[in-house]
Design a protein around this motif. Structure first.
Motif, PDB file in Angstrom:
ATOM      1  N   LEU A  20       0.837  -1.188   0.000  1.00 30.14           N
ATOM      2  CA  LEU A  20       0.000   0.000   0.000  1.00 30.14           C
ATOM      3  C   LEU A  20       0.875   1.243   0.000  1.00 30.14           C
ATOM      4  O   LEU A  20       1.941   1.261   0.627  1.00 30.14           O
ATOM      5  CB  LEU A  20      -0.906   0.029   1.233  1.00 30.14           C
ATOM      6  N   SER A  21       0.419   2.262  -0.695  1.00 35.12           N
ATOM      7  CA  SER A  21       1.130   3.535  -0.704  1.00 35.12           C
ATOM      8  C   SER A  21       0.181   4.645  -0.310  1.00 35.12           C
ATOM      9  O   SER A  21      -1.024   4.573  -0.564  1.00 35.12           O
ATOM     10  CB  SER A  21       1.707   3.815  -2.096  1.00 35.12           C
ATOM     11  N   CYS A  22       0.738   5.671   0.297  1.00 33.97           N
ATOM     12  CA  CYS A  22      -0.026   6.841   0.697  1.00 33.97           C
ATOM     13  C   CYS A  22       0.738   8.066   0.230  1.00 33.97           C
ATOM     14  O   CYS A  22       1.868   8.301   0.677  1.00 33.97           O
ATOM     15  CB  CYS A  22      -0.204   6.863   2.208  1.00 33.97           C
ATOM     16  N   ALA A  23       0.137   8.808  -0.666  1.00 31.35           N
ATOM     17  CA  ALA A  23       0.746  10.037  -1.165  1.00 31.35           C
ATOM     18  C   ALA A  23       0.249  11.197  -0.318  1.00 31.35           C
ATOM     19  O   ALA A  23      -0.960  11.425  -0.216  1.00 31.35           O
ATOM     20  CB  ALA A  23       0.382  10.246  -2.629  1.00 31.35           C
ATOM     21  N   ALA A  24       1.181  11.900   0.290  1.00 34.58           N
ATOM     22  CA  ALA A  24       0.838  13.019   1.163  1.00 34.58           C
ATOM     23  C   ALA A  24       1.161  14.329   0.480  1.00 34.58           C
ATOM     24  O   ALA A  24       2.174  14.451  -0.222  1.00 34.58           O
ATOM     25  CB  ALA A  24       1.604  12.907   2.471  1.00 34.58           C
ATOM     26  N   SER A  25       0.326  15.302   0.678  1.00 39.84           N
ATOM     27  CA  SER A  25       0.595  16.647   0.162  1.00 39.84           C
ATOM     28  C   SER A  25       0.184  17.653   1.213  1.00 39.84           C
ATOM     29  O   SER A  25      -0.644  17.385   2.075  1.00 39.84           O
ATOM     30  CB  SER A  25      -0.164  16.886  -1.145  1.00 39.84           C
ATOM     31  N   GLY A  26       0.790  18.812   1.148  1.00 44.86           N
ATOM     32  CA  GLY A  26       0.530  19.814   2.169  1.00 44.86           C
ATOM     33  C   GLY A  26       1.834  20.329   2.736  1.00 44.86           C
ATOM     34  O   GLY A  26       2.860  19.672   2.662  1.00 44.86           O
ATOM     35  N   ARG A  27       1.787  21.483   3.316  1.00 45.25           N
ATOM     36  CA  ARG A  27       3.003  22.176   3.701  1.00 45.25           C
ATOM     37  C   ARG A  27       3.823  21.436   4.743  1.00 45.25           C
ATOM     38  O   ARG A  27       5.048  21.514   4.749  1.00 45.25           O
ATOM     39  CB  ARG A  27       2.652  23.570   4.229  1.00 45.25           C
TER      40      ARG A  27
END
Length: 130
Positions: A20-27
């Motif tokens: 499983l992968s989790c792509a995170a975005s945000g400062r």
């Protein structure tokens, strides 16, 4: 704000593997504690694994210890969960989560609590057939 998007779920036979992968975005997503939880039908959401913001510490539920591995790639801003030797009881929706306090460290037990995490992905289904 941190946005999380999971991928990699699917159907696999018992004894098989999934990643499983989790792509995170945000400062602040690179400096957050990241975790994986799961929820099976009719059951409460339960902790699976977590990794500290600096990658120095990892935590696992007893039920997955030795079979699952959590890791993060800060350059790509992703967190992964390698799941080996899967069992039918691993069937659940898997959620990626992040805390909202950058560069935080906690006592071990705090990583296991859903209340530690402020941001959640939409979930990805993992089904293990016997």
């Amino acid at each position: 704000q941190v946005q999380l998007v999971e991928s990699g779920g699917g159907l696999v036979q018992a004894g098989g593997s999934l990643r499983l992968s989790c792509a995170a975005s945000g400062r602040t997503s690179r400096s957050n504690v990241m975790g994986w939880f799961r929820q099976a039908p009719g059951k409460e959401r339960e902790f699976v694994a977590a990794i500290s913001w600096n990658e120095r510490s990892t935590y696992y539920a007893d039920s997955v210890k030795g079979r699952f591995t959590i890791s993060r790639d800060s350059a790509k801003n992703t967190v992964s969960l390698q799941m080996n030797s899967l069992k039918p009881e691993d069937t659940a929706v898997y959620y990626c989560a992040a805390d909202g306090r950058p560069y935080s460290t906690y006592s071990s037990s705090t990583y296991y609590s859903p209340g530690t995490y402020d941001y959640w992905g939409q979930g990805t289904q993992v089904t293990v057939s016997s």
